[in-house]
Design a protein around this motif. Structure first.
Motif, PDB file in Angstrom:
ATOM      1  N   ILE A  27       0.883  -1.162   0.000  1.00 38.41           N
ATOM      2  CA  ILE A  27       0.000   0.000   0.000  1.00 38.41           C
ATOM      3  C   ILE A  27       0.917   1.207   0.000  1.00 38.41           C
ATOM      4  O   ILE A  27       1.755   1.347   0.891  1.00 38.41           O
ATOM      5  N   MET A  28       0.766   2.047  -1.033  1.00 38.45           N
ATOM      6  CA  MET A  28       1.684   3.164  -1.211  1.00 38.45           C
ATOM      7  C   MET A  28       0.918   4.460  -1.464  1.00 38.45           C
ATOM      8  O   MET A  28      -0.121   4.446  -2.124  1.00 38.45           O
ATOM      9  N   ALA A  29       1.460   5.542  -0.939  1.00 36.62           N
ATOM     10  CA  ALA A  29       0.909   6.880  -1.175  1.00 36.62           C
ATOM     11  C   ALA A  29       2.050   7.877  -1.003  1.00 36.62           C
ATOM     12  O   ALA A  29       2.136   8.572  -0.003  1.00 36.62           O
ATOM     13  N   GLU A  30       2.934   7.917  -1.981  1.00 37.61           N
ATOM     14  CA  GLU A  30       4.157   8.718  -1.870  1.00 37.61           C
ATOM     15  C   GLU A  30       3.887  10.163  -1.500  1.00 37.61           C
ATOM     16  O   GLU A  30       4.596  10.743  -0.700  1.00 37.61           O
ATOM     17  N   ASP A  31       2.877  10.752  -2.108  1.00 38.51           N
ATOM     18  CA  ASP A  31       2.607  12.168  -1.870  1.00 38.51           C
ATOM     19  C   ASP A  31       1.656  12.408  -0.707  1.00 38.51           C
ATOM     20  O   ASP A  31       1.232  13.530  -0.481  1.00 38.51           O
ATOM     21  N   ASN A  32       1.299  11.350   0.021  1.00 37.89           N
ATOM     22  CA  ASN A  32       0.347  11.489   1.120  1.00 37.89           C
ATOM     23  C   ASN A  32       0.720  10.532   2.252  1.00 37.89           C
ATOM     24  O   ASN A  32       0.056   9.520   2.479  1.00 37.89           O
ATOM     25  N   GLN A  33       1.779  10.869   2.947  1.00 37.90           N
ATOM     26  CA  GLN A  33       2.258  10.010   4.024  1.00 37.90           C
ATOM     27  C   GLN A  33       1.257   9.913   5.180  1.00 37.90           C
ATOM     28  O   GLN A  33       1.194   8.899   5.859  1.00 37.90           O
ATOM     29  N   GLU A  34       0.456  10.943   5.388  1.00 37.84           N
ATOM     30  CA  GLU A  34      -0.559  10.884   6.439  1.00 37.84           C
ATOM     31  C   GLU A  34      -1.572   9.773   6.154  1.00 37.84           C
ATOM     32  O   GLU A  34      -2.095   9.154   7.076  1.00 37.84           O
ATOM     33  N   CYS A  35      -1.838   9.531   4.899  1.00 34.14           N
ATOM     34  CA  CYS A  35      -2.753   8.459   4.502  1.00 34.14           C
ATOM     35  C   CYS A  35      -2.187   7.102   4.945  1.00 34.14           C
ATOM     36  O   CYS A  35      -2.905   6.285   5.525  1.00 34.14           O
ATOM     37  N   ILE A  36      -0.906   6.869   4.690  1.00 34.00           N
ATOM     38  CA  ILE A  36      -0.270   5.604   5.091  1.00 34.00           C
ATOM     39  C   ILE A  36      -0.307   5.456   6.610  1.00 34.00           C
ATOM     40  O   ILE A  36      -0.605   4.381   7.142  1.00 34.00           O
ATOM     41  N   LYS A  37      -0.026   6.536   7.322  1.00 34.43           N
ATOM     42  CA  LYS A  37      -0.043   6.478   8.792  1.00 34.43           C
ATOM     43  C   LYS A  37      -1.437   6.167   9.316  1.00 34.43           C
ATOM     44  O   LYS A  37      -1.591   5.386  10.264  1.00 34.43           O
ATOM     45  N   LYS A  38      -2.467   6.734   8.711  1.00 37.37           N
ATOM     46  CA  LYS A  38      -3.848   6.476   9.145  1.00 37.37           C
ATOM     47  C   LYS A  38      -4.240   5.030   8.837  1.00 37.37           C
ATOM     48  O   LYS A  38      -4.863   4.362   9.671  1.00 37.37           O
ATOM     49  N   ILE A  39      -3.877   4.528   7.660  1.00 36.23           N
ATOM     50  CA  ILE A  39      -4.173   3.128   7.323  1.00 36.23           C
ATOM     51  C   ILE A  39      -3.489   2.213   8.327  1.00 36.23           C
ATOM     52  O   ILE A  39      -4.082   1.243   8.808  1.00 36.23           O
ATOM     53  N   ASN A  40      -2.247   2.518   8.694  1.00 40.24           N
ATOM     54  CA  ASN A  40      -1.544   1.730   9.706  1.00 40.24           C
ATOM     55  C   ASN A  40      -2.329   1.698  11.015  1.00 40.24           C
ATOM     56  O   ASN A  40      -2.504   0.644  11.620  1.00 40.24           O
ATOM     57  N   LEU A  41      -2.815   2.848  11.458  1.00 36.77           N
ATOM     58  CA  LEU A  41      -3.587   2.900  12.713  1.00 36.77           C
ATOM     59  C   LEU A  41      -4.854   2.056  12.619  1.00 36.77           C
ATOM     60  O   LEU A  41      -5.216   1.366  13.581  1.00 36.77           O
ATOM     61  N   LEU A  42      -5.508   2.094  11.465  1.00 37.60           N
ATOM     62  CA  LEU A  42      -6.719   1.294  11.294  1.00 37.60           C
ATOM     63  C   LEU A  42      -6.399  -0.198  11.295  1.00 37.60           C
ATOM     64  O   LEU A  42      -7.131  -0.996  11.887  1.00 37.60           O
ATOM     65  N   LEU A  43      -5.301  -0.584  10.657  1.00 40.89           N
ATOM     66  CA  LEU A  43      -4.904  -1.995  10.639  1.00 40.89           C
ATOM     67  C   LEU A  43      -4.516  -2.472  12.040  1.00 40.89           C
ATOM     68  O   LEU A  43      -4.804  -3.616  12.412  1.00 40.89           O
ATOM     69  N   LEU A  44      -3.858  -1.590  12.805  1.00 37.25           N
ATOM     70  CA  LEU A  44      -3.473  -1.957  14.178  1.00 37.25           C
ATOM     71  C   LEU A  44      -4.685  -2.320  15.027  1.00 37.25           C
ATOM     72  O   LEU A  44      -4.582  -3.145  15.937  1.00 37.25           O
ATOM     73  N   ASN A  45      -5.819  -1.720  14.724  1.00 37.53           N
ATOM     74  CA  ASN A  45      -7.035  -1.947  15.504  1.00 37.53           C
ATOM     75  C   ASN A  45      -7.950  -3.004  14.898  1.00 37.53           C
ATOM     76  O   ASN A  45      -9.091  -3.150  15.336  1.00 37.53           O
ATOM     77  N   ASN A  46      -7.456  -3.730  13.907  1.00 40.01           N
ATOM     78  CA  ASN A  46      -8.265  -4.751  13.246  1.00 40.01           C
ATOM     79  C   ASN A  46      -7.730  -6.135  13.601  1.00 40.01           C
ATOM     80  O   ASN A  46      -6.532  -6.389  13.463  1.00 40.01           O
ATOM     81  N   LYS A  47      -8.605  -7.021  14.006  1.00 40.51           N
ATOM     82  CA  LYS A  47      -8.184  -8.349  14.468  1.00 40.51           C
ATOM     83  C   LYS A  47      -7.565  -9.209  13.368  1.00 40.51           C
ATOM     84  O   LYS A  47      -6.852 -10.163  13.652  1.00 40.51           O
ATOM     85  N   ASN A  48      -7.808  -8.874  12.096  1.00 38.55           N
ATOM     86  CA  ASN A  48      -7.262  -9.674  10.998  1.00 38.55           C
ATOM     87  C   ASN A  48      -5.828  -9.306  10.625  1.00 38.55           C
ATOM     88  O   ASN A  48      -5.197 -10.019   9.865  1.00 38.55           O
ATOM     89  N   PHE A  49      -5.347  -8.175  11.142  1.00 45.19           N
ATOM     90  CA  PHE A  49      -4.024  -7.698  10.753  1.00 45.19           C
ATOM     91  C   PHE A  49      -3.095  -7.614  11.955  1.00 45.19           C
ATOM     92  O   PHE A  49      -3.504  -7.215  13.036  1.00 45.19           O
ATOM     93  N   GLN A  50      -1.837  -7.991  11.715  1.00 43.85           N
ATOM     94  CA  GLN A  50      -0.819  -7.920  12.756  1.00 43.85           C
ATOM     95  C   GLN A  50       0.401  -7.209  12.192  1.00 43.85           C
ATOM     96  O   GLN A  50       0.946  -7.604  11.150  1.00 43.85           O
ATOM     97  N   LYS A  51       0.816  -6.165  12.880  1.00 49.79           N
ATOM     98  CA  LYS A  51       2.005  -5.423  12.460  1.00 49.79           C
ATOM     99  C   LYS A  51       3.248  -6.137  12.980  1.00 49.79           C
ATOM    100  O   LYS A  51       3.309  -6.533  14.138  1.00 49.79           O
ATOM    101  N   VAL A  52       4.241  -6.280  12.115  1.00 51.48           N
ATOM    102  CA  VAL A  52       5.525  -6.859  12.467  1.00 51.48           C
ATOM    103  C   VAL A  52       6.545  -5.723  12.426  1.00 51.48           C
ATOM    104  O   VAL A  52       6.659  -5.028  11.408  1.00 51.48           O
ATOM    105  N   GLU A  53       7.245  -5.502  13.520  1.00 51.88           N
ATOM    106  CA  GLU A  53       8.232  -4.416  13.574  1.00 51.88           C
ATOM    107  C   GLU A  53       9.444  -4.771  12.710  1.00 51.88           C
ATOM    108  O   GLU A  53       9.868  -5.923  12.658  1.00 51.88           O
ATOM    109  N   VAL A  54       9.987  -3.756  12.042  1.00 48.65           N
ATOM    110  CA  VAL A  54      11.165  -3.947  11.202  1.00 48.65           C
ATOM    111  C   VAL A  54      12.199  -2.868  11.532  1.00 48.65           C
ATOM    112  O   VAL A  54      11.866  -1.827  12.083  1.00 48.65           O
ATOM    113  N   ASP A  55      13.432  -3.135  11.171  1.00 50.79           N
ATOM    114  CA  ASP A  55      14.523  -2.177  11.347  1.00 50.79           C
ATOM    115  C   ASP A  55      14.608  -1.313  10.092  1.00 50.79           C
ATOM    116  O   ASP A  55      14.915  -1.811   8.995  1.00 50.79           O
ATOM    117  N   PHE A  56      14.309  -0.036  10.239  1.00 44.21           N
ATOM    118  CA  PHE A  56      14.310   0.874   9.088  1.00 44.21           C
ATOM    119  C   PHE A  56      15.682   0.925   8.406  1.00 44.21           C
ATOM    120  O   PHE A  56      15.764   1.220   7.226  1.00 44.21           O
TER     121      PHE A  56
END
Length: 112
Positions: A79-108
């Protein structure tokens, strides 16, 4: 958990993207993804088959801007939105609160 994902920068970039690392092969992946972010009213505008690199690009508009969902034949999805990083951050927050999705931490640093 059906799906695991990374929130990470693109290679040699500071722009964040979401990489689905497991579950994108599921036939209900796109439906589950769109359901999980329903709060921002996603609407599929177009689906483009990029046969040269065996990829499907789905252009989506939403209340917080446009983004692209890219899925290839190796069942990688982004999922990409180069010119709209706030969109990616909001999608991340929504996925964090969804039981079907699990965030895996990575080393930038791995993406420099």
């Amino acid at each position: 958990m059906k799906y695991s994902y990374y929130l990470r920068p693109g290679y040699k970039s500071h722009d964040l993207l979401i990489e689905i690392v497991s579950g994108a092969e599921d036939e209900y992946f796109l439906t589950d993804l769109l359901d999980s972010i329903a709060e921002i009213n996603p609407k599929v505008d177009s689906i483009n088959d990029r046969w040269i690199n065996d990829e499907v690009e789905i252009e989506v508009s939403s209340d917080i801007g446009s983004f692209i969902i890219s899925k290839d034949i190796w069942d990688l999805a982004f999922i990409m939105a180069e010119d709209n990083q706030e969109c990616i951050k909001k999608i991340n927050l929504l996925l964090l609160n969804n039981k079907n999705f699990q965030k895996v931490e990575v080393d930038f640093d791995n993406y420099k």
